[in-house]
Design a protein around this motif. Structure first.
Motif, PDB file in Angstrom:
ATOM      1  N   CYS A 300       3.640 -46.643  10.540  1.00 36.15           N
ATOM      2  CA  CYS A 300       4.142 -46.420  10.540  1.00 36.15           C
ATOM      3  C   CYS A 300       3.590 -46.628   8.380  1.00 36.15           C
ATOM      4  CB  CYS A 300       6.112 -46.513  10.678  1.00 36.15           C
ATOM      5  SG  CYS A 300       5.374 -48.959  10.201  1.00 36.15           S
ATOM      6  N   PRO A 302       2.584 -48.320   5.162  1.00 34.30           N
ATOM      7  CA  PRO A 302       3.172 -49.893   4.484  1.00 34.30           C
ATOM      8  C   PRO A 302       4.332 -49.968   3.804  1.00 34.30           C
ATOM      9  CG  PRO A 302       0.573 -49.062   4.364  1.00 34.30           C
ATOM     10  CD  PRO A 302       1.433 -47.951   4.534  1.00 34.30           C
ATOM     11  N   PRO A 303       4.836 -51.032   3.514  1.00 34.93           N
ATOM     12  CA  PRO A 303       5.917 -51.307   3.272  1.00 34.93           C
ATOM     13  C   PRO A 303       6.030 -50.848   2.044  1.00 34.93           C
ATOM     14  CG  PRO A 303       5.216 -53.754   4.199  1.00 34.93           C
ATOM     15  CD  PRO A 303       4.045 -52.442   4.071  1.00 34.93           C
ATOM     16  N   ARG A 356      -3.602 -49.393   8.382  1.00 33.46           N
ATOM     17  CA  ARG A 356      -3.436 -50.854   9.002  1.00 33.46           C
ATOM     18  C   ARG A 356      -4.126 -52.464   8.069  1.00 33.46           C
ATOM     19  NH1 ARG A 356      -2.171 -50.137  13.991  1.00 33.46           N
ATOM     20  NH2 ARG A 356      -2.971 -48.105  15.190  1.00 33.46           N
ATOM     21  N   GLN A 359      -0.705 -52.909   6.013  1.00 29.35           N
ATOM     22  CA  GLN A 359       0.363 -52.767   6.308  1.00 29.35           C
ATOM     23  C   GLN A 359       0.127 -54.368   6.609  1.00 29.35           C
ATOM     24  OE1 GLN A 359       3.070 -51.436   7.832  1.00 29.35           O
ATOM     25  NE2 GLN A 359       3.571 -53.853   8.697  1.00 29.35           N
ATOM     26  N   GLN A 360      -1.288 -55.520   6.902  1.00 29.19           N
ATOM     27  CA  GLN A 360      -1.324 -56.847   7.673  1.00 29.19           C
ATOM     28  C   GLN A 360      -1.298 -57.705   6.600  1.00 29.19           C
ATOM     29  OE1 GLN A 360      -5.205 -56.979   9.659  1.00 29.19           O
ATOM     30  NE2 GLN A 360      -5.181 -59.411   9.057  1.00 29.19           N
ATOM     31  N   SER A 362       0.397 -56.846   3.703  1.00 25.45           N
ATOM     32  CA  SER A 362       1.525 -57.407   3.866  1.00 25.45           C
ATOM     33  C   SER A 362       2.089 -58.250   4.001  1.00 25.45           C
ATOM     34  CB  SER A 362       2.769 -55.571   3.831  1.00 25.45           C
ATOM     35  OG  SER A 362       2.691 -55.414   4.994  1.00 25.45           O
ATOM     36  N   GLU A 363       1.875 -58.483   4.880  1.00 24.26           N
ATOM     37  CA  GLU A 363       2.475 -59.803   6.156  1.00 24.26           C
ATOM     38  C   GLU A 363       1.724 -61.033   5.829  1.00 24.26           C
ATOM     39  OE1 GLU A 363       1.434 -57.559   9.865  1.00 24.26           O
ATOM     40  OE2 GLU A 363       2.965 -56.739   9.891  1.00 24.26           O
ATOM     41  N   TYR A 369       1.209 -58.569  -2.339  1.00 24.87           N
ATOM     42  CA  TYR A 369       1.121 -57.535  -1.793  1.00 24.87           C
ATOM     43  C   TYR A 369       2.128 -56.560  -2.918  1.00 24.87           C
ATOM     44  CZ  TYR A 369       2.513 -52.916   1.094  1.00 24.87           C
ATOM     45  OH  TYR A 369       2.567 -51.925   1.248  1.00 24.87           O
ATOM     46  N   ARG A 487      10.595 -44.088  11.349  1.00 24.85           N
ATOM     47  CA  ARG A 487      10.071 -44.599  12.001  1.00 24.85           C
ATOM     48  C   ARG A 487      10.225 -44.560  13.555  1.00 24.85           C
ATOM     49  NH1 ARG A 487       8.685 -51.051  12.782  1.00 24.85           N
ATOM     50  NH2 ARG A 487       7.533 -50.678  10.907  1.00 24.85           N
TER      51      ARG A 487
END
Length: 512
Positions: A300, A302-303, A356, A359-360, A362-363, A369, A487
């Motif tokens: 999905c 990313p934030p 990807r 996304q990583q 953001s975590e 981010y 999603r």
């Protein structure tokens, strides 16, 4: 008893044309546009002598199209016979009903088949509804003197009638009688509709248990054999209805939600195309026993990123004819086509890797981010590197620019493929619009989804830049759609969506 199931529409971001051949992958996002299937008994009771009957009744209603079809369903072989005008027949609905019932008979035990028989003898009353986002309302908005804005679209009542936007089929000669078609926005309405009907029937008949629409996001990580069954049955019905074995990404997305997808081997569904004298339950039994080799992975946005879709209004495109032209080019120039496909596949992989990575990040570096995405949303891409304040923000911006560069390569190679094959994969008017969009503040990507053409454009934007992009599109005669990414795949709903819209206090100005 009433069962309501819904399935989402889709947007294929990468993998256009390549996704037709294994092992090429595509990234497909599902949307807030959903098809709903409502299944309930046609009759309150069954007659005392009903056990000797070999047929039962089925009624299918589409309020938006103002049509109703009635059928007799064979309890022996699950085949429908239409008893109303053939003009009201929808092959996707018919195959969804037939395959879902045949699968139910194959799967349920002898004890459970008694309950199935009783449910079928009460008849099936099926109502189908599609979100407005699946259909084009551009002409009606303009006819009423309203601007091409999301606000104008929002003024339409939910599940508006679409009988007014029928247009002649492409390729019809002047004076020829043509079958009317409904103008659509390219979100995969047939796949979403087929999936919703299959899912609702399988749940209604006690074969599967669907996830509720209010489920937590953690449920996305749980492997669900019930969804696998919905997927196989929906793929089978959809392929037979469209008369060919496609890649299946649209049905897979409708079932499972946003994902990275690699198609199944076409041989799996050859029995649906060559059924002949074989009974439908036997065909379904064979398909269910096959080793389905498609691959899907949750994927999905990313934030703090938003998917936008727009309708250019420059005329529709025929995906089958465009795919056919590309295939002919592949045969005529195998060396050049293989090189082009390799380049597109590599650029697609790079884009996927960058998303990807975002996304990583953001975590692992949430604060950095969030801060840099918010800042970049107010500036054009050329200034993003100037705005960073630490190494973590630099990593985010590098991934943003890496994704952007990879997607520009995808667009360039797709344009090249279109010119070689003689089809408008990214037509010149779209190119001008997309280039201008990508140069706006907060825009990461802008392109044509799926097979391309004139149907739609999409953009992925950062932070709160959505409104300004929508305003730009409106000023460029592009109608921004209301649809966003969602999603989640197929879902069990709490009730009739029309009642929910009314009870939630949504009011609309009827313009049609």
């Amino acid at each position: 008893m009433e069962v309501v199931a819904s399935a989402p529409g889709k947007v294929l971001i990468t993998g256009g044309y390549l996704i037709l051949e294994r092992p090429n992958a595509g990234i497909v996002f599902t949307t807030t546009a959903r098809f709903y299937a409502i299944v309930k008994p046609l009759y309150d009771d069954i007659k005392p002598d009903s056990w000797v009957w070999s047929w039962t009744d089925v009624k299918v209603t589409s309020p938006q199209l103002s049509w109703e079809a009635t059928y007799k369903l064979s309890l022996k072989n699950s085949i429908l016979q239409c008893t109303s005008s053939r003009d009201s027949v929808n092959p996707f609905v018919e195959q969804a009903v037939q395959y879902a019932i045949a699968a139910s008979k194959v799967i349920l035990s002898e004890k459970e088949k008694d309950k199935l028989q009783k449910l079928l003898l009460q008849g099936l009353d099926i109502t189908i509804l599609g979100s407005n986002d699946f259909y084009s309302y551009r002409n009606q908005i303009e006819a009423h003197g309203l601007p091409l804005t999301r606000e104008s679209l929002a003024s339409l009542p939910p599940f508006s009638s679409i009988t007014f936007n029928r247009v002649a089929s492409n390729g019809t000669l002047p004076g020829e009688q043509c079958k009317p078609e409904v103008a659509k926005t390219g979100l995969g309405s047939s796949a979403a509709m087929t999936t919703s009907v299959v899912a609702a029937l399988l749940h209604y008949l006690g074969v599967v248990t669907l996830p509720f629409s209010s489920r937590s996001q953690l449920d996305d990580k749980i492997s669900d054999s019930d969804l696998d069954l919905v997927h196989i049955v929906a793929q089978s019905a959809h392929c037979l209805a469209q008369g060919k074995i496609g890649s299946g990404f649209d049905v897979s997305a409708a079932v499972y939600g946003s994902q990275r997808y690699i198609r199944f081997s076409p041989a799996l569904l050859m029995p649906t195309q060559l059924m002949g004298s074989t009974s439908l339950p036997d065909v379904v039994k064979h398909i269910l026993e096959e080793n389905w080799d498609h691959k899907r992975f949750p994927f999905c946005l990313p934030p703090l990123m938003t998917l936008l879709l727009g309708e250019p209004g420059t005329g529709g495109s025929s995906t089958p004819s465009m795919v056919g032209a590309v295939k002919r080019w592949q045969k005529a120039d195998p060396h050049k086509s293989q090189e082009t496909w390799k380049n597109i596949a590599e650029a697609n992989s790079t884009l996927e890797a960058q998303l990807r990575q975002l996304q990583q990040l953001s975590e692992t570096h949430r604060e950095a981010y969030i801060n840099i995405i918010g800042i970049c949303s107010h500036h054009t891409y050329g200034r993003w590197m100037e705005l960073i304040s630490d190494q973590f923000q630099e990593s985010v911006v590098k991934s943003l620019l890496g994704a952007r560069h990879a997607f520009l390569e995808v667009r360039a190679y797709m344009q090249e493929m279109g010119k070689e094959a003689g089809v408008p994969i990214e037509p010149e008017p779209q190119t001008q619009l997309l280039d201008a969009t990508m140069n706006l503040e907060g825009v990461l990507l802008a392109g044509v989804p799926g097979a391309g053409g004139y149907d739609a454009v999409f953009a992925i934007v950062l932070g709160e830049a959505s409104n300004s992009i929508a305003d730009f599109w409106s000023s460029s005669r592009v109608l921004p759609l209301l649809v966003k990414e969602d999603r989640h795949g197929v879902s069990l709903e709490s009730g009739d969506p029309r009642a929910e819209k009314v009870s939630s206090g949504i009011s609309s100005m009827k313009i049609v």
